[in-house]
Motif scaffolding. Structure first.
Motif, PDB file in Angstrom:
ATOM      1  N   GLY A 118      48.112 -17.798  -4.504  1.00  5.27           N
ATOM      2  CA  GLY A 118      48.646 -17.552  -6.050  1.00  5.27           C
ATOM      3  C   GLY A 118      48.115 -18.713  -6.655  1.00  5.27           C
ATOM      4  N   ASN A 119      48.806 -20.370  -6.628  1.00  7.00           N
ATOM      5  CA  ASN A 119      48.245 -21.077  -7.770  1.00  7.00           C
ATOM      6  C   ASN A 119      47.510 -21.546  -7.024  1.00  7.00           C
ATOM      7  OD1 ASN A 119      50.784 -21.462  -8.503  1.00  7.00           O
ATOM      8  ND2 ASN A 119      52.099 -22.662  -7.312  1.00  7.00           N
ATOM      9  N   ILE A 120      46.086 -21.969  -6.247  1.00  6.06           N
ATOM     10  CA  ILE A 120      44.883 -22.156  -5.748  1.00  6.06           C
ATOM     11  C   ILE A 120      43.687 -20.807  -6.365  1.00  6.06           C
ATOM     12  CG2 ILE A 120      43.449 -22.542  -4.498  1.00  6.06           C
ATOM     13  CD1 ILE A 120      45.804 -23.416  -1.923  1.00  6.06           C
ATOM     14  N   THR A 121      44.271 -19.841  -6.496  1.00  3.04           N
ATOM     15  CA  THR A 121      43.311 -19.323  -7.181  1.00  3.04           C
ATOM     16  C   THR A 121      43.822 -18.742  -8.855  1.00  3.04           C
ATOM     17  OG1 THR A 121      45.080 -17.440  -6.682  1.00  3.04           O
ATOM     18  CG2 THR A 121      43.039 -17.453  -4.946  1.00  3.04           C
ATOM     19  N   SER A 122      44.552 -19.041  -9.284  1.00  3.97           N
ATOM     20  CA  SER A 122      44.736 -19.526 -10.396  1.00  3.97           C
ATOM     21  C   SER A 122      44.234 -20.736 -11.059  1.00  3.97           C
ATOM     22  CB  SER A 122      46.293 -19.176 -11.108  1.00  3.97           C
ATOM     23  OG  SER A 122      47.555 -20.169 -10.413  1.00  3.97           O
ATOM     24  N   ILE A 123      44.628 -21.995 -10.364  1.00  2.00           N
ATOM     25  CA  ILE A 123      43.200 -22.962 -11.509  1.00  2.00           C
ATOM     26  C   ILE A 123      42.377 -22.596 -10.428  1.00  2.00           C
ATOM     27  CG2 ILE A 123      43.257 -25.209 -10.072  1.00  2.00           C
ATOM     28  CD1 ILE A 123      46.103 -25.151  -9.727  1.00  2.00           C
ATOM     29  N   PHE A 124      41.639 -22.200  -9.548  1.00  2.00           N
ATOM     30  CA  PHE A 124      40.049 -21.697  -9.455  1.00  2.00           C
ATOM     31  C   PHE A 124      39.832 -20.469 -10.714  1.00  2.00           C
ATOM     32  CE2 PHE A 124      39.554 -22.814  -4.844  1.00  2.00           C
ATOM     33  CZ  PHE A 124      39.114 -24.163  -5.585  1.00  2.00           C
ATOM     34  N   GLU A 125      40.599 -19.516 -11.210  1.00  2.00           N
ATOM     35  CA  GLU A 125      40.230 -19.358 -11.914  1.00  2.00           C
ATOM     36  C   GLU A 125      40.423 -19.088 -14.136  1.00  2.00           C
ATOM     37  OE1 GLU A 125      43.217 -15.382 -11.592  1.00  2.00           O
ATOM     38  OE2 GLU A 125      41.798 -14.653  -9.943  1.00  2.00           O
ATOM     39  N   GLU A 126      41.257 -19.890 -13.663  1.00  2.00           N
ATOM     40  CA  GLU A 126      41.431 -21.066 -15.224  1.00  2.00           C
ATOM     41  C   GLU A 126      40.384 -22.125 -15.334  1.00  2.00           C
ATOM     42  OE1 GLU A 126      45.326 -23.125 -15.364  1.00  2.00           O
ATOM     43  OE2 GLU A 126      46.440 -21.633 -14.770  1.00  2.00           O
ATOM     44  N   ARG A 127      39.460 -23.366 -14.045  1.00  2.00           N
ATOM     45  CA  ARG A 127      38.719 -23.340 -14.603  1.00  2.00           C
ATOM     46  C   ARG A 127      37.306 -22.405 -14.861  1.00  2.00           C
ATOM     47  NH1 ARG A 127      36.205 -28.481 -15.158  1.00  2.00           N
ATOM     48  NH2 ARG A 127      35.074 -29.110 -13.806  1.00  2.00           N
ATOM     49  N   ALA A 128      37.339 -22.051 -13.103  1.00  2.00           N
ATOM     50  CA  ALA A 128      35.909 -20.623 -14.553  1.00  2.00           C
ATOM     51  C   ALA A 128      36.081 -19.486 -15.396  1.00  2.00           C
ATOM     52  CB  ALA A 128      36.273 -19.510 -13.512  1.00  2.00           C
ATOM     53  N   LYS A 129      37.613 -19.830 -15.962  1.00  2.00           N
ATOM     54  CA  LYS A 129      37.388 -18.886 -17.643  1.00  2.00           C
ATOM     55  C   LYS A 129      37.144 -20.801 -18.564  1.00  2.00           C
ATOM     56  CE  LYS A 129      40.972 -16.652 -20.407  1.00  2.00           C
ATOM     57  NZ  LYS A 129      39.936 -17.343 -21.582  1.00  2.00           N
ATOM     58  N   LYS A 130      37.666 -21.499 -17.907  1.00  2.00           N
ATOM     59  CA  LYS A 130      37.680 -22.754 -19.454  1.00  2.00           C
ATOM     60  C   LYS A 130      35.926 -23.116 -19.287  1.00  2.00           C
ATOM     61  CE  LYS A 130      38.974 -28.095 -20.034  1.00  2.00           C
ATOM     62  NZ  LYS A 130      37.019 -28.493 -20.419  1.00  2.00           N
ATOM     63  N   ILE A 131      35.258 -23.148 -18.041  1.00  5.77           N
ATOM     64  CA  ILE A 131      34.330 -23.600 -18.235  1.00  5.77           C
ATOM     65  C   ILE A 131      33.066 -22.323 -19.272  1.00  5.77           C
ATOM     66  CG2 ILE A 131      31.736 -23.655 -16.616  1.00  5.77           C
ATOM     67  CD1 ILE A 131      33.235 -25.033 -14.409  1.00  5.77           C
ATOM     68  N   SER A 132      33.703 -21.041 -19.088  1.00  6.69           N
ATOM     69  CA  SER A 132      32.988 -19.906 -19.263  1.00  6.69           C
ATOM     70  C   SER A 132      32.835 -20.378 -20.715  1.00  6.69           C
ATOM     71  CB  SER A 132      33.654 -18.422 -18.923  1.00  6.69           C
ATOM     72  OG  SER A 132      32.860 -17.626 -19.537  1.00  6.69           O
ATOM     73  N   ASP A 133      34.107 -20.946 -21.073  1.00  5.29           N
ATOM     74  CA  ASP A 133      34.435 -20.871 -22.697  1.00  5.29           C
ATOM     75  C   ASP A 133      34.107 -21.768 -23.125  1.00  5.29           C
ATOM     76  OD1 ASP A 133      36.319 -18.445 -22.906  1.00  5.29           O
ATOM     77  OD2 ASP A 133      38.327 -19.759 -23.014  1.00  5.29           O
ATOM     78  N   ASP A 134      33.745 -23.053 -22.061  1.00  7.54           N
ATOM     79  CA  ASP A 134      32.965 -24.377 -22.566  1.00  7.54           C
ATOM     80  C   ASP A 134      31.812 -23.323 -22.867  1.00  7.54           C
ATOM     81  OD1 ASP A 134      35.222 -25.914 -23.186  1.00  7.54           O
ATOM     82  OD2 ASP A 134      34.899 -26.476 -21.044  1.00  7.54           O
ATOM     83  N   ILE A 135      30.732 -23.306 -22.223  1.00  4.17           N
ATOM     84  CA  ILE A 135      29.427 -22.932 -22.471  1.00  4.17           C
ATOM     85  C   ILE A 135      29.422 -21.783 -24.095  1.00  4.17           C
ATOM     86  CG2 ILE A 135      27.985 -20.873 -21.558  1.00  4.17           C
ATOM     87  CD1 ILE A 135      28.971 -21.812 -18.279  1.00  4.17           C
ATOM     88  N   ASP A 136      30.190 -20.970 -23.914  1.00  2.93           N
ATOM     89  CA  ASP A 136      30.151 -20.075 -24.995  1.00  2.93           C
ATOM     90  C   ASP A 136      30.245 -21.018 -26.152  1.00  2.93           C
ATOM     91  OD1 ASP A 136      29.739 -17.521 -23.565  1.00  2.93           O
ATOM     92  OD2 ASP A 136      31.393 -17.221 -23.628  1.00  2.93           O
ATOM     93  N   SER A 137      31.222 -21.819 -26.524  1.00  4.44           N
ATOM     94  CA  SER A 137      31.609 -22.858 -27.422  1.00  4.44           C
ATOM     95  C   SER A 137      30.136 -23.330 -27.805  1.00  4.44           C
ATOM     96  CB  SER A 137      33.065 -23.440 -27.626  1.00  4.44           C
ATOM     97  OG  SER A 137      32.561 -24.105 -26.337  1.00  4.44           O
ATOM     98  N   ALA A 138      29.900 -23.923 -26.477  1.00  6.55           N
ATOM     99  CA  ALA A 138      28.578 -24.648 -26.900  1.00  6.55           C
ATOM    100  C   ALA A 138      26.757 -23.736 -27.499  1.00  6.55           C
ATOM    101  CB  ALA A 138      28.160 -25.676 -25.734  1.00  6.55           C
ATOM    102  N   GLU A 139      27.120 -22.739 -26.329  1.00  3.70           N
ATOM    103  CA  GLU A 139      26.478 -22.008 -27.368  1.00  3.70           C
ATOM    104  C   GLU A 139      26.088 -21.946 -29.450  1.00  3.70           C
ATOM    105  OE1 GLU A 139      22.616 -19.193 -27.029  1.00  3.70           O
ATOM    106  OE2 GLU A 139      23.177 -20.744 -25.961  1.00  3.70           O
ATOM    107  N   SER A 140      27.385 -21.298 -29.123  1.00  5.56           N
ATOM    108  CA  SER A 140      28.116 -21.019 -30.732  1.00  5.56           C
ATOM    109  C   SER A 140      27.399 -22.033 -31.412  1.00  5.56           C
ATOM    110  CB  SER A 140      29.208 -20.386 -30.987  1.00  5.56           C
ATOM    111  OG  SER A 140      29.572 -20.572 -31.840  1.00  5.56           O
TER     112      SER A 140
END
Length: 164
Positions: free
Chosen positions: A32-54
């Motif tokens: 659960g911790n490992i998958t939540s870390i991966f999910e958080e990392r994926a969400k952070k990367i997605s947010d960074d891509i969105d903010s970079a595009e913005s």
């Protein structure tokens, strides 16, 4: 070292059991911790891509706005420059007209002063010539003139004119 098939099967079962136990423990406690870390990392990367595009879109908008303002500033500077040239030409014409009028006035004043000085000089010379003529006539009448006396009298007359 002789290893029998029974030992091999026993070792295999022991290792396989340990491995299965390890997987069950990881699934229960860490997965659960490992998958939540991966999910958080994926969400952070997605947010960074969105903010970079913005940020890129905002930068493009600012660049377009800046370009538009720059074009407006160039046009305004051109207008100001033209207005300044026109004003300078008007001022130049006015200054030249004033200078010409002042030069004419000074020229006329100089002519008047020259005429006045000339009249004063003529009046002064007439007075001096009259005085000298009377003086010369009285000297001529007062004494008999011979050639030497006449030359001497003329030389003195010329010397007096040079002193005056």
């Amino acid at each position: 070292m002789n290893i029998t098939i029974g030992e091999l099967i026993g070792n295999f079962i022991l290792v396989a059991g340990s491995f299965l136990l390890l997987i069950v423990l990881i699934k229960k406690f860490a997965w659960g911790n490992i998958t939540s870390i991966f999910e958080e990392r994926a969400k952070k990367i997605s947010d960074d891509i969105d903010s970079a595009e913005s940020a890129r879109q905002k930068a493009e908008e600012l660049a377009q706005k800046r370009e538009h303002e720059l074009a407006g500033s160039r046009e305004e500077a051109s207008t100001i420059l033209e207005t300044a040239k026109e004003t300078a030409e008007k001022n130049k014409a006015g200054i030249l007209a004033d200078a010409a009028a002042e030069a004419g006035r000074l020229k006329e004043k100089a002519k008047q002063e020259i005429a006045q000085n000339k009249a004063e000089a003529l009046t002064s010379i007439r007075g001096e010539v009259a005085d000298l003529s009377v003086e010369l006539a009285s000297k001529i009448l007062a004494q008999q003139l011979d050639k030497d006396t006449q030359s001497e009298l003329i030389d003195r007359y010329i010397d007096k004119l040079g002193d005056a």
